[in-house]
Design an enzyme around this catalytic site. Structure first.
Site, PDB file in Angstrom:
ATOM      1  N   GLN A 126      11.357   6.882  -2.144  1.00  0.00           N
ATOM      2  CA  GLN A 126      10.452   5.888  -1.583  1.00  0.00           C
ATOM      3  C   GLN A 126      11.041   5.313  -0.296  1.00  0.00           C
ATOM      4  OE1 GLN A 126      10.851   3.567  -5.262  1.00  0.00           O
ATOM      5  NE2 GLN A 126       8.615   3.561  -5.378  1.00  0.00           N
ATOM      6  N   ILE A 128       4.298  -1.372   3.468  1.00  0.00           N
ATOM      7  CA  ILE A 128       3.826   0.005   3.373  1.00  0.00           C
ATOM      8  C   ILE A 128       4.900   0.788   2.623  1.00  0.00           C
ATOM      9  CG2 ILE A 128       3.148   2.076   4.660  1.00  0.00           C
ATOM     10  CD1 ILE A 128       1.345  -0.164   5.506  1.00  0.00           C
ATOM     11  N   GLU A 129       4.475   1.635   1.708  1.00  0.00           N
ATOM     12  CA  GLU A 129       5.401   2.548   1.027  1.00  0.00           C
ATOM     13  C   GLU A 129       4.971   3.969   1.337  1.00  0.00           C
ATOM     14  OE1 GLU A 129       6.686   4.094  -3.446  1.00  0.00           O
ATOM     15  OE2 GLU A 129       5.036   2.688  -3.225  1.00  0.00           O
ATOM     16  N   ILE A 130       5.938   4.815   1.624  1.00  0.00           N
ATOM     17  CA  ILE A 130       5.707   6.253   1.753  1.00  0.00           C
ATOM     18  C   ILE A 130       6.576   6.900   0.684  1.00  0.00           C
ATOM     19  CG2 ILE A 130       5.783   8.274   3.263  1.00  0.00           C
ATOM     20  CD1 ILE A 130       3.991   6.153   4.445  1.00  0.00           C
ATOM     21  N   ILE A 180       0.887  -1.157   0.000  1.00  0.00           N
ATOM     22  CA  ILE A 180       0.000   0.000   0.000  1.00  0.00           C
ATOM     23  C   ILE A 180       0.923   1.205   0.000  1.00  0.00           C
ATOM     24  CG2 ILE A 180      -1.798   1.256   1.232  1.00  0.00           C
ATOM     25  CD1 ILE A 180      -2.304  -1.326   2.835  1.00  0.00           C
TER      26      ILE A 180
END
Length: 198
Positions: free
Chosen positions: A126, A137-139, A91
């Site tokens: 990333q 989880i990706e930010i 996500i």
């Protein structure tokens, strides 16, 4: 022999936006704490008719629905941390400051990996990490990359829509300038708060 080829044209579904992501978790309250403390989600009321343990969280215009599944504990045969692989299912959340995200994760003692994507001089930073159940989880600052459809048949919906009293109304026409995503998220949150009822 004459062959006719029939072209089938499908009508697009009347979609507005992504509503929620549903995740099976070992321990709902452990996961709730993670999504509140690390990602800033808020616990919200879920329908009382549900006869299974779970929780709903909401923020940034998206919901996270957690469904407890104790059987997942049986799948945990190895207590070693799973490798963080940016090519795994994940996500992704956009952010305004990737460096701040990395500092916060480091302060919390969380493992993460970073990557940089570059296209025609545009860079995207990333950060990848796992939630308590191993979901990736990706930010990122992915909004740096423009969304350009490859096919001329595909029309992107740049008119973001919200609802108020079940009437569809335009919210914001994107100009892709600095602060656009923050403004859009606040408008979406405001509209959702008007629609929220117990």
């Amino acid at each position: 022999m004459n062959m006719e080829i029939e072209e089938v044209i499908y009508q697009k579904l009347p979609l507005l936006s992504l509503n929620h992501v549903s995740l099976l978790v070992k321990d709902v309250w452990n996961s709730v704490q993670f999504y509140e403390a690390v990602l800033g989600f808020c616990l919200v009321k879920r329908p009382s008719s549900f006869n299974f343990h779970g929780a709903w969280l909401y923020n940034y215009g998206i919901g996270i629905h957690l469904l407890e599944n104790k059987a997942m504990e049986d799948l945990d045969v190895n207590n070693e941390p799973r490798p963080i692989n940016p090519k795994d299912n994940h996500i992704s959340f956009q952010c305004t400051d990737v460096e701040l995200v990395k500092r916060k994760l480091k302060e919390m003692g969380m493992r993460y990996v970073t990557a940089v994507v570059e296209d025609e001089g545009i860079k995207v930073d990333q950060v990848f990490f796992h939630d308590p159940d191993g979901y990736m989880i990706e930010i990122c600052n992915c909004e740096n990359l423009p969304m350009l459809p490859i096919s001329s048949n595909c029309q992107l919906n740049h008119q973001f829509i919200g609802t108020y009293n079940k009437k569809i109304m335009p919210m914001a026409v994107p100009n892709y300038s600095c602060g656009f995503m923050e403004t859009l998220m606040m408008e979406k949150l405001s509209m959702d708060m008007l629609n929220f009822s117990y």
